[in-house]
Design an enzyme around this catalytic site. Structure first.
Site, PDB file in Angstrom:
ATOM      1  CB  THR A 174      -1.462   0.236   1.222  1.00 14.24           C
ATOM      2  OG1 THR A 174      -1.935  -1.158   1.514  1.00 14.24           O
ATOM      3  CG2 THR A 174      -1.520   1.660   1.564  1.00 14.24           C
ATOM      4  NE  ARG A 202     -10.119  -6.284   3.691  1.00 19.50           N
ATOM      5  CZ  ARG A 202      -8.253  -5.816   3.290  1.00 19.50           C
ATOM      6  NH1 ARG A 202      -8.648  -5.077   2.424  1.00 19.50           N
ATOM      7  NH2 ARG A 202      -7.841  -5.572   4.782  1.00 19.50           N
ATOM      8  N   GLY A 204     -10.698  -2.657   3.677  1.00 18.07           N
ATOM      9  CA  GLY A 204      -9.661  -2.225   4.310  1.00 18.07           C
ATOM     10  C   GLY A 204      -9.126  -0.718   5.012  1.00 18.07           C
ATOM     11  CG  ASP A 205      -6.075  -0.028   7.059  1.00 12.87           C
ATOM     12  OD1 ASP A 205      -6.192  -1.050   5.691  1.00 12.87           O
ATOM     13  OD2 ASP A 205      -5.053   0.816   7.802  1.00 12.87           O
ATOM     14  CB  THR A 225       0.810   0.255   5.152  1.00 11.09           C
ATOM     15  OG1 THR A 225       1.094  -1.208   4.332  1.00 11.09           O
ATOM     16  CG2 THR A 225       2.113   0.603   5.491  1.00 11.09           C
ATOM     17  N   GLY A 226      -0.948  -1.886   6.273  1.00 13.01           N
ATOM     18  CA  GLY A 226      -0.131  -3.335   7.140  1.00 13.01           C
ATOM     19  C   GLY A 226      -1.948  -4.178   7.270  1.00 13.01           C
ATOM     20  N   GLY A 228      -5.710  -4.415   7.059  1.00 16.88           N
ATOM     21  CA  GLY A 228      -6.654  -3.399   7.579  1.00 16.88           C
ATOM     22  C   GLY A 228      -7.204  -3.295   8.589  1.00 16.88           C
TER      23      GLY A 228
HETATM   24  N1  ASP Z   1      -3.914  -2.008   5.113  1.00 16.73           N
HETATM   25  C1  ASP Z   1      -4.276  -2.306   3.631  1.00 16.73           C
HETATM   26  C2  ASP Z   1      -5.536  -3.327   3.838  1.00 16.73           C
HETATM   27  O1  ASP Z   1      -6.132  -3.890   4.939  1.00 16.73           O
HETATM   28  C3  ASP Z   1      -3.835  -3.866   3.079  1.00 16.73           C
HETATM   29  C4  ASP Z   1      -1.781  -3.073   3.073  1.00 16.73           C
HETATM   30  O2  ASP Z   1      -1.702  -1.589   3.776  1.00 16.73           O
HETATM   31  O3  ASP Z   1      -0.827  -3.341   2.472  1.00 16.73           O
HETATM   32  O4  ASP Z   1      -6.003  -2.834   2.450  1.00 16.73           O
END
Ligand code: ASP
Length: 307
Positions: A174, A202, A204-205, A225-226, A228
Site C-alpha cells: 500500500t 471487503r 480495509g482501513d 499500512t498493514g 487493515g
Molecule cells: N491496509 C491495507 C488493507 O488492509 C493493506 C496494506 O496496507 O497493505 O487493505
C-alpha cells in the site's frame, strides 16, 4: 510562514521485507520509485505549495509504479479483479475524501481528492465512485492497466495454500504520504489495492478516515499500512492524533503506542506521521517498511527495519 520548513514522509507498504527475499534489481527499482515520489512532492513543498498537493502527487507516482499495491500493480481479489481504495485529508479544515472498490480510475488518490473537493460527500463506493470519476473527467483505464503477472502469481499462491486466508504475511505495498507545508498545514493520503484474495466487497482501513488516514493541524497527519482489519479496530490514524492532542505525547510516542496496541490484537503493519512542529515519524512492527523522508535538508529512502 512555518519556521520549521516543510517535510514529506512516504511509505510504500509494510511487511516481511528481508534482504534475502528481495532481488537486487527489484530493491533498486523500489528505492528509485520511492525517491521519485519524494522528489515530486518535494518540488511542490519547496515552491511554497500545499501539503495536500504534495501528498496527492507523491501517492500518484507510487500508484503508477507496478512495484506497489496501489493503482497499477494492485493485488487481486479472490475473483481475480483489481478493486482499489484510497483516501485523502487536509488538516486545516479537516476536509476529507475517500473511495472504495473503484476499478477504472488510473489514480484513485485523485478521485478521493475530487470526492473531497467536488462532491458534497466524504466517501463513495464502487459503481457510484466509478461513475463520479467519469463525470469528473479523471483518466480512465481498462483492467489490463492495473493487472500484473506478479500479483496474479501471488493470488494463485494464496489460493493453493490452506493456511493463508489472505496475504497478511506477505509484502503489502500500500502507498501513503504525509506532508507539512511552509504555511504550517498538514495533509495525508493513502492508496491501496487492499489484500490479495479479499472477498465479498471487503473494505480495509486505507479508505477509512480515522483508520488508515487522518490529518489535523492540531496534532499531525498519519497514513497507515498493514493488516487493515486490525487497523480499523484500533482506529489507528485518529487514535494517534488524539493521543498527541489530548495526552500531549510526541508523535513517535503516540505512534509507537498505537502500533503496539495493533500488535497486541495480533495485527502487523506501520504508520508514517508528520506533526505541525516538523516531527517526522516511522513506526512499524513488521521486519520492514518501504519508506522515505524529504525536507529542505535532503531526501532519504529505506526498506529494512535496521536501516
Ligand atoms: N491496509 C491495507 C488493507 O488492509 C493493506 C496494506 O496496507 O497493505 O487493505
Amino acid at each position: 510562514m512555518n519556521s520549521n520548513g516543510w517535510k514529506l514522509v512516504i511509505h510504500g507498504g509494510a511487511g516481511v521485507m528481508e534482504r534475502h527475499l528481495l532481488a537486487a534489481d527489484e530493491e533498486s527499482a523500489i528505492r528509485a520509485a520511492l525517491d521519485s515520489a519524494l522528489e515530486a512532492g518535494s518540488r511542490i513543498l519547496a515552491g511554497g505549495g500545499s501539503a495536500l498537493d504534495a501528498v496527492e502527487v507523491a501517492a500518484r507516482v507510487l500508484e503508477d509504479d507496478p512495484h506497489f499495491n496501489a493503482g497499477r500493480g494492485s493485488v487481486f481479489t479472490y475473483q481475480g479483479t483489481n478493486e482499489m481504495d484510497a483516501s485523502i485529508m487536509e488538516g486545516a479544515g479537516r476536509n476529507a475524501g475517500a473511495v472504495t472498490g473503484v476499478s477504472a480510475t488510473k489514480n484513485p488518490v485523485s478521485l478521493a481528492r475530487r470526492v473531497m473537493e467536488a462532491s458534497p460527500h466524504v466517501f463513495l463506493s464502487r459503481e457510484g465512485a466509478d461513475q463520479f470519476s467519469r463525470e469528473q473527467g479523471l483518466d480512465q483505464v481498462g483492467p489490463e492497466w492495473f493487472a500484473t503477472a506478479e500479483r496474479r502469481r501471488q493470488l494463485d499462491e494464496m489460493k493453493e495454500s490452506d493456511d493463508h486466508y489472505f496475504d497478511e504475511e506477505l509484502k503489502y505495498g500500500t502507498v501513503g504520504a504525509v506532508a507539512l507545508d511552509v504555511h504550517g498545514h498538514v495533509a495525508a493520503a493513502t492508496s491501496t489495492g487492499g489484500l490479495t484474495g479479499k472477498r465479498w466487497g471487503r473494505i480495509g482501513d486505507s479508505p477509512l478516515i480515522g483508520s488508515g488516514t487522518y490529518a489535523d493541524d492540531r496534532s499531525g497527519a498519519v497514513s497507515a499500512t498493514g493488516a487493515g482489519e486490525y487497523f480499523i479496530r484500533t482506529a489507528v490514524a485518529h487514535e494517534i492524533c488524539a493521543r498527541i492532542r489530548m495526552l500531549g505525547e510526541s508523535g513517535q510516542a503516540a505512534a509507537d503506542a498505537v502500533i503496539a496496541e495493533v500488535g497486541e490484537l495480533g495485527g502487523s503493519g506501520g504508520v508514517i506521521l508528520v506533526a505541525p512542529e516538523g516531527e517526522a515519524v516511522f513506526s512499524f512492527n513488521t521486519p520492514g517498511m518501504y519508506r522515505g523522508m524529504a525536507s529542505p535538508e535532503g531526501r532519504e529512502v529505506a526498506i529494512y527495519g535496521d536501516e
